[in-house]
Design a protein around this motif. Structure first.
Motif, PDB file in Angstrom:
ATOM      1  N   UNK A 103      -5.848  -1.726  -5.312  1.00 47.22           N
ATOM      2  CA  UNK A 103      -5.732  -1.828  -3.859  1.00 47.22           C
ATOM      3  C   UNK A 103      -6.074  -3.244  -3.428  1.00 47.22           C
ATOM      4  N   UNK A 104      -5.338  -3.753  -2.423  1.00 44.61           N
ATOM      5  CA  UNK A 104      -5.755  -5.049  -1.872  1.00 44.61           C
ATOM      6  C   UNK A 104      -6.757  -4.791  -0.744  1.00 44.61           C
ATOM      7  N   UNK A 105      -7.287  -5.825  -0.158  1.00 44.73           N
ATOM      8  CA  UNK A 105      -8.355  -5.695   0.833  1.00 44.73           C
ATOM      9  C   UNK A 105      -7.909  -4.902   2.065  1.00 44.73           C
ATOM     10  N   UNK A 106      -6.690  -5.147   2.532  1.00 51.19           N
ATOM     11  CA  UNK A 106      -6.194  -4.461   3.724  1.00 51.19           C
ATOM     12  C   UNK A 106      -6.013  -2.957   3.459  1.00 51.19           C
ATOM     13  N   UNK A 107      -5.445  -2.632   2.270  1.00 55.09           N
ATOM     14  CA  UNK A 107      -5.269  -1.219   1.929  1.00 55.09           C
ATOM     15  C   UNK A 107      -6.620  -0.521   1.772  1.00 55.09           C
TER      16      UNK A 107
END
Length: 162
Positions: free
Chosen positions: A24-28
Motif C-alpha cells: 500500500x502507498x501512503x494515500x491508500x
C-alpha cells in the motif's frame, strides 16, 4: 455483528503490516485506516483487504469474555419512603442524620449535643442536667463512643447514615 475498538485496531495493525511490506502507498493506507476506524460491522472491514494477500481470511473477532457485571441495567427508582437509601442488612430506610456527626458532637460537646442532633431529646436533657453533677460528662462521652461503634437510630427507629 457489530465490532468494537479492539477489532478496528487489529484491522489497522494488519493494514500497517501491508503498508510496511510495500503493498500500500501512503494515500491508500490513510484511506483504508480511516475506513477501518469508521467500520461498524465485520462486513465493513472485508473490502479493505479484498486486493491484499491475507493469512487470515477475515479480521479475527476475539471471543467475548463473560461479563463480571450484569449486562442489563437495573433501573434505580427514587423511593419516597427512603430518600437517603436503605440499610443493606435490615432494609430499613436510613435517617436524615449522620452517625459520625452525632458521635463527634457527643464526644466533643459532652452535654447531650449529639442526642439533641439525633432527636432523642429526653436523653439529651438528662445528660445536660447531669452535667452539673459530673456524671453527665462521663455518660455523654461513653454515649459518643456507643454512637460511633454501634448501630444508633433516630426516634422513628431508622438507622443513622454511616
Amino acid at each position: 455483528m457489530r465490532i468494537g475498538y479492539v477489532e478496528r485496531e487489529a484491522a489497522v495493525r494488519e493494514l500497517g503490516e501491508h503498508y510496511t511490506a510495500g503493498r500500500l502507498d501512503a494515500a491508500e493506507y490513510e484511506e483504508r485506516t480511516s475506513a477501518a476506524y469508521a467500520a461498524r460491522t465485520a462486513d465493513d472491514l472485508g473490502p479493505l483487504f479484498a486486493d491484499l494477500p491475507r493469512e487470515q481470511p477475515t479480521v479475527a473477532i476475539p471471543q467475548q469474555a463473560t461479563a463480571a457485571f450484569p449486562t442489563t441495567a437495573v433501573p434505580v427508582a427514587y423511593d419516597p419512603e427512603a430518600p437517603y437509601g436503605r440499610d443493606p442488612v435490615s432494609g430499613r430506610p436510613y435517617s436524615d442524620r449522620l452517625k459520625v456527626i452525632a458521635a463527634l458532637l457527643q464526644l466533643f460537646l459532652p452535654f447531650g449535643t449529639g442526642r439533641f442532633y439525633t432527636g432523642h431529646t429526653g436523653l439529651a436533657i438528662a445528660q445536660l442536667l447531669l452535667v452539673f453533677l459530673g456524671v453527665g460528662v462521663i455518660w455523654s462521652f461513653i454515649d459518643g463512643i456507643v454512637l460511633l461503634a454501634g448501630d444508633p437510630t433516630d426516634p422513628q427507629g431508622r438507622p443513622l447514615r454511616p
